[in-house]
Design a protein around this motif. Structure first.
Motif, PDB file in Angstrom:
ATOM      1  N   LEU A 110       0.685  -1.096  -0.186  1.00 50.82           N
ATOM      2  CA  LEU A 110      -0.117   0.209  -0.151  1.00 50.82           C
ATOM      3  C   LEU A 110       0.785   1.088  -0.034  1.00 50.82           C
ATOM      4  O   LEU A 110       0.824   2.263  -0.746  1.00 50.82           O
ATOM      5  CB  LEU A 110      -1.008   0.393   0.700  1.00 50.82           C
ATOM      6  N   LEU A 111       1.724   1.079   1.291  1.00 51.09           N
ATOM      7  CA  LEU A 111       2.590   1.793   0.886  1.00 51.09           C
ATOM      8  C   LEU A 111       3.569   2.194  -0.542  1.00 51.09           C
ATOM      9  O   LEU A 111       4.123   3.429  -1.178  1.00 51.09           O
ATOM     10  CB  LEU A 111       3.638   1.852   1.798  1.00 51.09           C
ATOM     11  N   ALA A 112       3.031   1.350  -1.159  1.00 49.90           N
ATOM     12  CA  ALA A 112       4.535   1.218  -2.404  1.00 49.90           C
ATOM     13  C   ALA A 112       4.057   2.344  -3.450  1.00 49.90           C
ATOM     14  O   ALA A 112       3.756   3.113  -4.319  1.00 49.90           O
ATOM     15  CB  ALA A 112       4.765   0.297  -2.714  1.00 49.90           C
ATOM     16  N   LEU A 113       2.294   1.500  -3.508  1.00 45.62           N
ATOM     17  CA  LEU A 113       1.559   2.301  -4.219  1.00 45.62           C
ATOM     18  C   LEU A 113       0.874   3.848  -4.430  1.00 45.62           C
ATOM     19  O   LEU A 113       0.993   4.070  -4.776  1.00 45.62           O
ATOM     20  CB  LEU A 113       0.142   1.297  -4.082  1.00 45.62           C
ATOM     21  N   GLY A 114       1.178   3.805  -3.136  1.00 45.12           N
ATOM     22  CA  GLY A 114       1.072   5.881  -2.824  1.00 45.12           C
ATOM     23  C   GLY A 114       1.969   6.426  -3.028  1.00 45.12           C
ATOM     24  O   GLY A 114       1.853   7.773  -3.503  1.00 45.12           O
ATOM     25  N   PHE A 115       3.210   5.915  -3.467  1.00 45.81           N
ATOM     26  CA  PHE A 115       4.054   6.707  -3.184  1.00 45.81           C
ATOM     27  C   PHE A 115       4.559   6.734  -4.831  1.00 45.81           C
ATOM     28  O   PHE A 115       5.347   7.064  -5.454  1.00 45.81           O
ATOM     29  CB  PHE A 115       6.320   5.921  -2.987  1.00 45.81           C
ATOM     30  N   VAL A 116       4.114   5.092  -5.327  1.00 44.27           N
ATOM     31  CA  VAL A 116       4.182   5.000  -7.099  1.00 44.27           C
ATOM     32  C   VAL A 116       3.070   6.185  -7.393  1.00 44.27           C
ATOM     33  O   VAL A 116       2.821   6.855  -8.768  1.00 44.27           O
ATOM     34  CB  VAL A 116       3.545   3.663  -7.228  1.00 44.27           C
ATOM     35  N   ARG A 117       1.993   6.098  -6.859  1.00 42.54           N
ATOM     36  CA  ARG A 117       1.015   7.266  -7.584  1.00 42.54           C
ATOM     37  C   ARG A 117       1.316   8.469  -7.090  1.00 42.54           C
ATOM     38  O   ARG A 117       0.592   9.507  -7.923  1.00 42.54           O
ATOM     39  CB  ARG A 117      -0.098   6.500  -7.052  1.00 42.54           C
ATOM     40  N   LEU A 118       2.223   9.121  -6.104  1.00 45.28           N
ATOM     41  CA  LEU A 118       2.291  10.575  -5.794  1.00 45.28           C
ATOM     42  C   LEU A 118       3.482  10.652  -6.797  1.00 45.28           C
ATOM     43  O   LEU A 118       3.049  12.159  -7.857  1.00 45.28           O
ATOM     44  CB  LEU A 118       3.304  10.549  -4.515  1.00 45.28           C
ATOM     45  N   ILE A 119       4.998   9.794  -7.003  1.00 44.71           N
ATOM     46  CA  ILE A 119       5.187  10.502  -8.098  1.00 44.71           C
ATOM     47  C   ILE A 119       5.100  10.659  -9.697  1.00 44.71           C
ATOM     48  O   ILE A 119       5.379  11.668 -10.109  1.00 44.71           O
ATOM     49  CB  ILE A 119       6.876   8.766  -8.110  1.00 44.71           C
ATOM     50  N   ALA A 120       4.212   9.755  -9.192  1.00 40.51           N
ATOM     51  CA  ALA A 120       3.289   9.390 -11.501  1.00 40.51           C
ATOM     52  C   ALA A 120       2.480  10.831 -11.434  1.00 40.51           C
ATOM     53  O   ALA A 120       2.714  11.524 -12.824  1.00 40.51           O
ATOM     54  CB  ALA A 120       2.414   8.451 -11.545  1.00 40.51           C
ATOM     55  N   THR A 121       1.802  11.187  -9.983  1.00 36.61           N
ATOM     56  CA  THR A 121       1.084  12.762 -10.396  1.00 36.61           C
ATOM     57  C   THR A 121       1.923  13.826 -10.513  1.00 36.61           C
ATOM     58  O   THR A 121       2.110  14.873 -11.453  1.00 36.61           O
ATOM     59  CB  THR A 121       0.456  12.432  -9.604  1.00 36.61           C
ATOM     60  N   LYS A 122       3.005  14.077  -9.511  1.00 33.88           N
ATOM     61  CA  LYS A 122       3.794  14.719  -9.881  1.00 33.88           C
ATOM     62  C   LYS A 122       4.959  14.741 -11.031  1.00 33.88           C
ATOM     63  O   LYS A 122       4.647  15.602 -11.714  1.00 33.88           O
ATOM     64  CB  LYS A 122       5.077  14.764  -8.708  1.00 33.88           C
ATOM     65  N   GLY A 123       5.179  13.911 -11.646  1.00 28.72           N
ATOM     66  CA  GLY A 123       5.994  13.462 -12.468  1.00 28.72           C
ATOM     67  C   GLY A 123       5.673  13.531 -13.899  1.00 28.72           C
ATOM     68  O   GLY A 123       5.705  15.022 -14.988  1.00 28.72           O
TER      69      GLY A 123
ATOM     70  N   TYR B  62      -0.097  15.790 -12.894  1.00 23.53           N
ATOM     71  CA  TYR B  62      -1.457  15.559 -13.067  1.00 23.53           C
ATOM     72  C   TYR B  62      -1.882  16.354 -12.340  1.00 23.53           C
ATOM     73  O   TYR B  62      -2.005  16.723 -10.963  1.00 23.53           O
ATOM     74  CB  TYR B  62      -1.900  14.639 -12.960  1.00 23.53           C
ATOM     75  N   GLN B  63      -3.343  16.921 -12.288  1.00 23.56           N
ATOM     76  CA  GLN B  63      -4.085  17.476 -11.853  1.00 23.56           C
ATOM     77  C   GLN B  63      -4.663  16.239  -9.895  1.00 23.56           C
ATOM     78  O   GLN B  63      -4.960  15.459 -10.179  1.00 23.56           O
ATOM     79  CB  GLN B  63      -5.406  17.785 -12.314  1.00 23.56           C
ATOM     80  N   VAL B  64      -4.285  17.262  -9.244  1.00 19.40           N
ATOM     81  CA  VAL B  64      -4.836  16.844  -7.757  1.00 19.40           C
ATOM     82  C   VAL B  64      -5.035  17.492  -6.897  1.00 19.40           C
ATOM     83  O   VAL B  64      -5.416  18.884  -6.647  1.00 19.40           O
ATOM     84  CB  VAL B  64      -3.520  16.429  -7.116  1.00 19.40           C
ATOM     85  N   HIS B  65      -6.545  17.401  -6.788  1.00 18.13           N
ATOM     86  CA  HIS B  65      -7.458  18.679  -5.786  1.00 18.13           C
ATOM     87  C   HIS B  65      -6.892  18.859  -4.217  1.00 18.13           C
ATOM     88  O   HIS B  65      -6.855  17.375  -3.106  1.00 18.13           O
ATOM     89  CB  HIS B  65      -8.358  18.135  -5.045  1.00 18.13           C
ATOM     90  N   VAL B  66      -6.104  19.327  -3.616  1.00 20.19           N
ATOM     91  CA  VAL B  66      -5.171  19.289  -2.466  1.00 20.19           C
ATOM     92  C   VAL B  66      -6.144  19.459  -1.215  1.00 20.19           C
ATOM     93  O   VAL B  66      -5.691  18.803  -0.761  1.00 20.19           O
ATOM     94  CB  VAL B  66      -3.826  20.550  -2.651  1.00 20.19           C
TER      95      VAL B  66
ATOM     96  N   LEU C  95      -4.802   7.338 -17.728  1.00 16.58           N
ATOM     97  CA  LEU C  95      -4.370   7.707 -18.916  1.00 16.58           C
ATOM     98  C   LEU C  95      -5.800   8.560 -20.054  1.00 16.58           C
ATOM     99  O   LEU C  95      -4.810   8.898 -20.300  1.00 16.58           O
ATOM    100  CB  LEU C  95      -4.538   6.557 -19.737  1.00 16.58           C
ATOM    101  N   VAL C  96      -6.270   8.513 -19.433  1.00 15.65           N
ATOM    102  CA  VAL C  96      -7.516   9.803 -20.151  1.00 15.65           C
ATOM    103  C   VAL C  96      -7.680  10.400 -19.921  1.00 15.65           C
ATOM    104  O   VAL C  96      -7.455  11.549 -21.034  1.00 15.65           O
ATOM    105  CB  VAL C  96      -9.353   8.590 -20.112  1.00 15.65           C
ATOM    106  N   ASN C  97      -7.380  11.545 -19.004  1.00 17.76           N
ATOM    107  CA  ASN C  97      -6.906  12.306 -18.509  1.00 17.76           C
ATOM    108  C   ASN C  97      -5.582  13.010 -19.321  1.00 17.76           C
ATOM    109  O   ASN C  97      -5.649  14.411 -19.099  1.00 17.76           O
ATOM    110  CB  ASN C  97      -6.382  12.454 -16.700  1.00 17.76           C
ATOM    111  N   LEU C  98      -4.551  12.390 -19.188  1.00 18.69           N
ATOM    112  CA  LEU C  98      -3.165  13.014 -19.816  1.00 18.69           C
ATOM    113  C   LEU C  98      -3.404  13.004 -20.922  1.00 18.69           C
ATOM    114  O   LEU C  98      -3.018  13.969 -22.294  1.00 18.69           O
ATOM    115  CB  LEU C  98      -1.822  11.479 -19.623  1.00 18.69           C
ATOM    116  N   SER C  99      -4.087  12.399 -22.000  1.00 13.49           N
ATOM    117  CA  SER C  99      -5.331  12.219 -23.732  1.00 13.49           C
ATOM    118  C   SER C  99      -5.140  13.261 -24.371  1.00 13.49           C
ATOM    119  O   SER C  99      -5.849  13.484 -24.978  1.00 13.49           O
ATOM    120  CB  SER C  99      -5.390  10.951 -23.692  1.00 13.49           C
ATOM    121  N   MET C 100      -6.482  13.960 -22.830  1.00 16.37           N
ATOM    122  CA  MET C 100      -7.030  14.575 -23.421  1.00 16.37           C
ATOM    123  C   MET C 100      -7.743  15.800 -22.597  1.00 16.37           C
ATOM    124  O   MET C 100      -7.283  15.489 -21.465  1.00 16.37           O
ATOM    125  CB  MET C 100      -8.838  14.674 -24.169  1.00 16.37           C
ATOM    126  N   ASP C 101      -8.098  16.806 -22.468  1.00 15.22           N
ATOM    127  CA  ASP C 101      -8.660  17.846 -21.740  1.00 15.22           C
ATOM    128  C   ASP C 101     -10.305  17.351 -21.765  1.00 15.22           C
ATOM    129  O   ASP C 101     -11.158  18.347 -22.340  1.00 15.22           O
ATOM    130  CB  ASP C 101      -8.409  19.199 -22.579  1.00 15.22           C
TER     131      ASP C 101
END
Length: 378
Positions: A101-114, A117-121, A335-341
């Protein structure tokens, strides 16, 4: 992601091997997960009604049920709920449960920052996400082991103290969290809901960190509910499964509806007198709201169980792999959000996209069942 793969293993036991597991529980978990997967993408399109989106501070929307329902749905049928004895937990088992779960959390964090990706703070904070919350609940539950018969009392103790602190009171409760209740500051709800943030890690992720205790109490209450209502040999399922006594069958369903009605009444009282429902603070009203809504769905399926089939591959596939299904849905949504507005997509086309997304998700999840793959760590 490599630490995630060892926990995907060939399924050795059929879902029917779980004591007292009934079709209505399977369908309840399936519908909850299906609605969650649809809404996480649909909300990004303008065609999605805003009243169903997550609320900013107080109130209820369809998407406010997401995380709470996921915790409740897993706790109700958890190993802890199915056992009447205190389960022994080794350190290695705790690490196996939390590390993916921690690994998934960090993967998602790194992926969204890299990917920027839009994230509602305001949802969890700057760095926090859904997987970190699950990891925290799993860790606390594993470290502080509690007999099932006391889970409900501990959950209420944590929740009561937590909620009273949020309404600017500090109260001591005779639970393991007493020290924590004394250390919380008065007016904590104002701090959590405030848009102001400093550079500190806790301050940047205050919503995610301080809502953990609400979700933790929700987990304990759901375990208590699952054990005493659904997995108690002399309880609800003994009578609902009885075909020889029709009166006992429907009486048990009526009792389930009465319990749900009592929970809804409690939600109204808490929302009116104590504090409005707030997902961001995960207060008492929110926890009871989640329990009442989930129990209502279970009662609906229990009432219609005679018409339910327990052999549908897709339903069992989602039920066996809820976290994995949600993970795949998140990847596809990204993937959908990155491919279109998405905000400029026309309503008709947005419906087509969401339907196509769900068709692909269903196909992937069905393959898990075909190849007997099951995620075992939550």
């Amino acid at each position: 992601m490599s630490s995630f793969l060892p926990f995907l293993e060939r399924e050795k036991l059929k879902s029917s091997s779980i004591p007292f597991k009934r079709p209505f529980l399977t369908y309840y978990r399936f519908v909850m997960m299906l609605v969650t997967c649809v809404t996480i993408l649909a909300v990004d399109f303008t065609a999605f009604p805003r009243r169903y989106a997550k609320t900013e501070t107080y109130g209820t929307g369809l998407m406010d049920l997401g995380v709470g329902s996921f915790v409740a749905a897993n706790a109700i049928v958890s190993r802890q709920a199915r056992s009447r004895e205190l389960l022994r937990t080794r350190t290695v088992d705790i690490l196996k449960s939390v590390s993916p779960l921690l690994a998934l959390g960090f993967v998602r964090l790194i992926a969204t920052k890299g990917a920027d990706y839009q994230v509602h703070v305001g949802e969890y904070g700057v760095h926090w996400n859904f997987f970190f919350t699950l990891a925290a609940v799993s860790l606390l539950t594993s470290v502080i082991r509690m007999p099932v018969s006391y889970c409900g009392y501990l959950g209420l103790g944590i929740l009561s103290g937590w909620s009273l602190v949020l309404v600017e009171c500090v109260v001591c409760f005779n639970t393991l969290m007493s020290v924590h209740q004394f250390t919380l500051l008065c007016g904590l709800k104002d701090y959590i809901l405030s848009p102001h943030r400093s550079s500190g890690l806790v301050d940047l992720n205050k919503e995610g960190i301080f809502s953990i205790f609400g979700y933790w109490s929700l987990y304990f209450l759901s375990v208590h509910l699952g054990q005493h209502i659904f997995f108690n040999p002399g309880g609800f399922l003994k009578w609902i499964a009885s075909s020889s006594n029709e009166n006992s069958h429907w009486l048990s369903i009526a009792e389930l509806w009465l319990l749900d009605g009592a929970l809804w009444l409690l939600v109204v009282v808490l929302d009116s007198i104590v504090e409005n429902v707030s997902r961001r603070t995960c207060n008492m009203a929110y926890v009871m709201f989640v329990l009442a809504q989930n129990l209502e769905v279970m009662a609906i399926f229990a009432s219609a169980e005679a018409f339910l089939s327990s052999k549908l591959v897709l339903v069992e596939a989602v039920d066996d792999n809820m976290l994995l299904t949600f993970l795949v849905a998140n990847v596809l949504t990204g993937l959908v959000n990155l491919s279109m507005d998405t905000i400029f997509v026309l309503p008709g086309l947005s419906v087509v996209i969401v339907v196509g997304y769900m068709a692909l998700l269903v196909a992937i999840v069905a393959m898990f069942k075909v190849y007997k793959i099951r995620a075992k760590f939550w």
